[in-house]
Design a protein around this motif. Structure first.
Motif, PDB file in Angstrom:
ATOM      1  N   GLY A 394      35.498  45.448  37.614  1.00  0.00           N
ATOM      2  CA  GLY A 394      36.623  46.189  37.073  1.00  0.00           C
ATOM      3  C   GLY A 394      36.689  46.143  35.563  1.00  0.00           C
ATOM      4  O   GLY A 394      37.770  46.209  34.964  1.00  0.00           O
ATOM      5  N   LEU A 395      35.522  46.066  34.918  1.00  0.00           N
ATOM      6  CA  LEU A 395      35.449  45.967  33.454  1.00  0.00           C
ATOM      7  C   LEU A 395      34.675  47.134  32.852  1.00  0.00           C
ATOM      8  O   LEU A 395      34.247  47.065  31.699  1.00  0.00           O
ATOM      9  CB  LEU A 395      34.787  44.649  33.063  1.00  0.00           C
ATOM     10  CG  LEU A 395      35.562  43.382  33.428  1.00  0.00           C
ATOM     11  CD1 LEU A 395      34.686  42.147  33.246  1.00  0.00           C
ATOM     12  CD2 LEU A 395      36.826  43.274  32.586  1.00  0.00           C
ATOM     13  N   GLU A 396      34.516  48.205  33.617  1.00  0.00           N
ATOM     14  CA  GLU A 396      33.681  49.315  33.158  1.00  0.00           C
ATOM     15  C   GLU A 396      34.275  50.063  31.971  1.00  0.00           C
ATOM     16  O   GLU A 396      33.597  50.867  31.328  1.00  0.00           O
ATOM     17  CB  GLU A 396      33.419  50.294  34.302  1.00  0.00           C
ATOM     18  CG  GLU A 396      34.635  51.034  34.820  1.00  0.00           C
ATOM     19  CD  GLU A 396      35.418  50.292  35.891  1.00  0.00           C
ATOM     20  OE1 GLU A 396      36.161  50.961  36.628  1.00  0.00           O
ATOM     21  OE2 GLU A 396      35.301  49.054  35.988  1.00  0.00           O
ATOM     22  N   LEU A 472      41.482  38.045  31.969  1.00  0.00           N
ATOM     23  CA  LEU A 472      42.557  37.961  32.946  1.00  0.00           C
ATOM     24  C   LEU A 472      43.322  39.273  33.069  1.00  0.00           C
ATOM     25  O   LEU A 472      44.340  39.329  33.776  1.00  0.00           O
ATOM     26  CB  LEU A 472      43.537  36.836  32.565  1.00  0.00           C
ATOM     27  CG  LEU A 472      42.911  35.417  32.491  1.00  0.00           C
ATOM     28  CD1 LEU A 472      43.931  34.415  31.957  1.00  0.00           C
ATOM     29  CD2 LEU A 472      42.418  34.990  33.854  1.00  0.00           C
ATOM     30  N   GLU A 473      42.849  40.312  32.399  1.00  0.00           N
ATOM     31  CA  GLU A 473      43.531  41.602  32.445  1.00  0.00           C
ATOM     32  C   GLU A 473      43.449  42.220  33.836  1.00  0.00           C
ATOM     33  O   GLU A 473      42.510  41.924  34.599  1.00  0.00           O
ATOM     34  CB  GLU A 473      42.885  42.549  31.439  1.00  0.00           C
ATOM     35  CG  GLU A 473      41.453  42.906  31.792  1.00  0.00           C
ATOM     36  CD  GLU A 473      40.745  43.677  30.697  1.00  0.00           C
ATOM     37  OE1 GLU A 473      40.280  44.791  30.997  1.00  0.00           O
ATOM     38  OE2 GLU A 473      40.620  43.178  29.573  1.00  0.00           O
ATOM     39  N   PRO A 474      44.370  43.081  34.200  1.00  0.00           N
ATOM     40  CA  PRO A 474      44.276  43.767  35.499  1.00  0.00           C
ATOM     41  C   PRO A 474      43.015  44.619  35.573  1.00  0.00           C
ATOM     42  O   PRO A 474      42.522  45.106  34.560  1.00  0.00           O
ATOM     43  CB  PRO A 474      45.532  44.641  35.529  1.00  0.00           C
ATOM     44  CG  PRO A 474      46.477  44.010  34.547  1.00  0.00           C
ATOM     45  CD  PRO A 474      45.609  43.408  33.482  1.00  0.00           C
ATOM     46  N   ARG A 475      42.506  44.806  36.772  1.00  0.00           N
ATOM     47  CA  ARG A 475      41.335  45.671  36.977  1.00  0.00           C
ATOM     48  C   ARG A 475      41.665  47.104  36.586  1.00  0.00           C
ATOM     49  O   ARG A 475      42.780  47.579  36.789  1.00  0.00           O
ATOM     50  CB  ARG A 475      40.895  45.666  38.441  1.00  0.00           C
ATOM     51  CG  ARG A 475      40.187  44.422  38.908  1.00  0.00           C
ATOM     52  CD  ARG A 475      39.738  44.602  40.356  1.00  0.00           C
ATOM     53  NE  ARG A 475      38.746  45.658  40.459  1.00  0.00           N
ATOM     54  CZ  ARG A 475      37.444  45.455  40.592  1.00  0.00           C
ATOM     55  NH1 ARG A 475      36.979  44.220  40.640  1.00  0.00           N
ATOM     56  NH2 ARG A 475      36.602  46.457  40.682  1.00  0.00           N
ATOM     57  N   GLY A 476      40.610  47.776  36.113  1.00  0.00           N
ATOM     58  CA  GLY A 476      40.778  49.179  35.790  1.00  0.00           C
ATOM     59  C   GLY A 476      40.550  50.082  36.992  1.00  0.00           C
ATOM     60  O   GLY A 476      40.892  51.266  36.959  1.00  0.00           O
ATOM     61  N   GLY A 477      39.963  49.577  38.042  1.00  0.00           N
ATOM     62  CA  GLY A 477      39.666  50.446  39.173  1.00  0.00           C
ATOM     63  C   GLY A 477      39.579  49.708  40.461  1.00  0.00           C
ATOM     64  O   GLY A 477      39.880  48.546  40.527  1.00  0.00           O
TER      65      GLY A 477
END
Length: 477
Positions: A394-396, A472-477
């Motif tokens: 989720g880091l794309e 620790l950020e929320p996933r982007g997808g």
């Protein structure tokens, strides 16, 4: 703002190799501009506009995105004598890895609830040479802990369908899998599985798998964990995924198979893709480079689970990778102390299963891939080890690519240089790997994280200070 420029006639950008000049800020840690040619003078108006004082041309070396290794066991706290955040992330950065995602087990406590997660985060403080994200765990009694872990910042979850090897991380069953998929149906997360299922437990004791064998012979271990274990596990997971999607219309839980080792299971993944199921799979450096026929008696440093299979299988995994059924390649760096490898006894059945290889991926795939027809390109390696692993975590939106606005994470790689792996010289805490003595083509000369050098082979290795951050950020997808 402090802006720097670097360029090469060989950069991997947007799935092609091209000349380019990258401008990046050490204040924001981001890539702020990319010119699609190699700028040769500081007097060029395009550089003067940014007040560039230093420009570096690294031609003929290649500039690649920083690798994202989405399957690493750092083991701290609790089993820090096996590895640890400091040594593990330094080893990663030595191979061009700028981001790792830590697995929920073999640390004590495992990452199966928020309290345990906070213990791990505390242990990581001031010890990260690259950026580190975290997977949570799926164990029989933590369904109510899953959403709080998502909110706390884990990238997703991993569970085992058979014994994990450590008592504090027990396996899950079909009922748990179905419940977990339903519990997480509204979350942006990923559900991952160590896909081996012991379907032979209740078969006749006269089965060949139960006959007396020499535990020092690799074949003894290999037949104890046959292809069928992986095939049956993935069949079960796909069935659970279909049921979850039927029960939650419009929801598509992201499912991932970790360390696929058996080519026999590839048709299941291929068919799942044809059916439109949201499932991906990874394989590992060792499954693509090692073969059972060449593992000698007592060579327990080659033991891992699932096991390394035969040469035909190795080539089958390469085929599955290049056709897209397998989407990524990771280390599954799973170290331990030499004593746990049972080196003196050479007993494959009782030795710890795991291969240390974080940081080896880029030169290893470049070396082994050169023997294939056609040879593997750096563009393919970037796809498997940067782009697709970043997407898995989720880091794309910030990792895995050389793009404007992305983290200034990149690698300077000399594909023509040679190196020989030597156990005493590796960066792991425990100086033991399956690649001792092997020659690799390609050397990582420098690794840059958010604009700062974290590894420089010409200056003695890792940076003096740990510059990595927690992700620790929320996933982007």
């Amino acid at each position: 703002m402090s802006i720097k420029a670097i360029g090469s006639q060989r950069c991997i950008i947007d799935s092609r190799e091209t000349a380019a000049t990258l401008l990046y800020s050490t204040d924001s840690g981001k890539i702020i501009e990319i010119f699609n040619e190699l700028i040769l003078s500081l007097e060029d108006p395009r550089l003067k506009a940014f007040d560039i004082k230093i420009f570096e041309d690294v031609t003929p070396k290649v500039i690649l995105p920083g690798l994202v290794d989405s399957h690493v066991h750092l083991n701290e706290p609790g089993r820090t004598d096996w590895e640890g955040f400091a040594t593990g992330t330094q080893a990663a950065s030595s191979g061009g890895v700028t981001t790792v995602v830590d697995m929920p087990l073999n640390a004590i406590p495992p990452t199966i609830n928020v309290a345990n997660f906070n213990t791990k985060l505390k242990a990581a403080e001031g010890q990260l040479w690259c950026d580190v994200g975290f997977w949570g765990g799926l164990v029989p009694d933590n369904l109510e802990d899953l959403i709080p872990l998502v909110n706390a910042g884990v990238r997703g979850f991993k569970g085992f369908l058979m014994d994990s090897g450590v008592k504090e991380f027990p396996p899950i069953d079909k009922s748990y899998i179905e419940n977990a998929m339903n519990e997480l149906s509204d979350c942006k997360t990923m559900i991952m599985f160590h896909a081996e299922l012991d379907t032979l437990l209740h078969e006749s004791p006269n089965n060949n798998l139960h006959q007396k064998v020499d535990p020092c012979q690799y074949d003894s271990f290999l037949i104890s964990r046959p292809d069928r274990f992986e095939f049956d596990a993935i069949l079960l997971i796909i069935d659970c995924l279909k049921k979850s999607m039927a029960a939650n219309p419009g929801k598509r839980p992201l499912v991932h198979i970790v360390h696929l080792a058996s080519m026999e299971a590839i048709p299941l993944i291929r068919q799942a893709h044809k059916d439109g199921l949201p499932i991906t799979a990874e394989t590992c450096f060792h499954y693509l480079s090692l073969a059972a026929e060449k593992i000698g008696k007592g060579a327990t440093f080659c033991k891992c689970c699932p096991p390394i299979r035969n040469e035909k299988n190795r080539l089958g995994l390469w085929k599955g990778l290049r056709e897209g059924s397998i989407t990524s390649v990771v280390s599954d760096h799973s170290p331990c102390t030499p004593e746990l490898k049972q080196l003196e006894k050479g007993d494959f059945m009782s030795a710890w299963g795991g291969i240390s290889s974080v940081g080896f991926g880029l030169p290893l795939l470049h070396t082994v891939g050169s023997t294939l027809n056609p040879p593997v390109s750096l563009i393919e390696i970037v796809k498997w080890c940067c782009e697709n692993t970043a997407e898995q975590a989720g880091l794309e939106h910030r990792k895995g690519h050389l793009k404007i606005g992305y983290d200034a994470d990149f690698v300077i790689f000399d594909p023509d240089a040679k190196q020989q792996v030597s156990n005493p010289d590796v960066y792991f805490k425990n100086k033991l790997t399956a690649y001792d003595g092997q020659k690799f083509f390609g050397i990582v000369e420098r690794t840059v994280l958010r604009g700062f050098t974290i590894f420089d082979a010409s200056c003695g290795g890792s940076s003096e200070s740990p510059l990595g951050k927690l992700i620790l950020e929320p996933r982007g997808g």
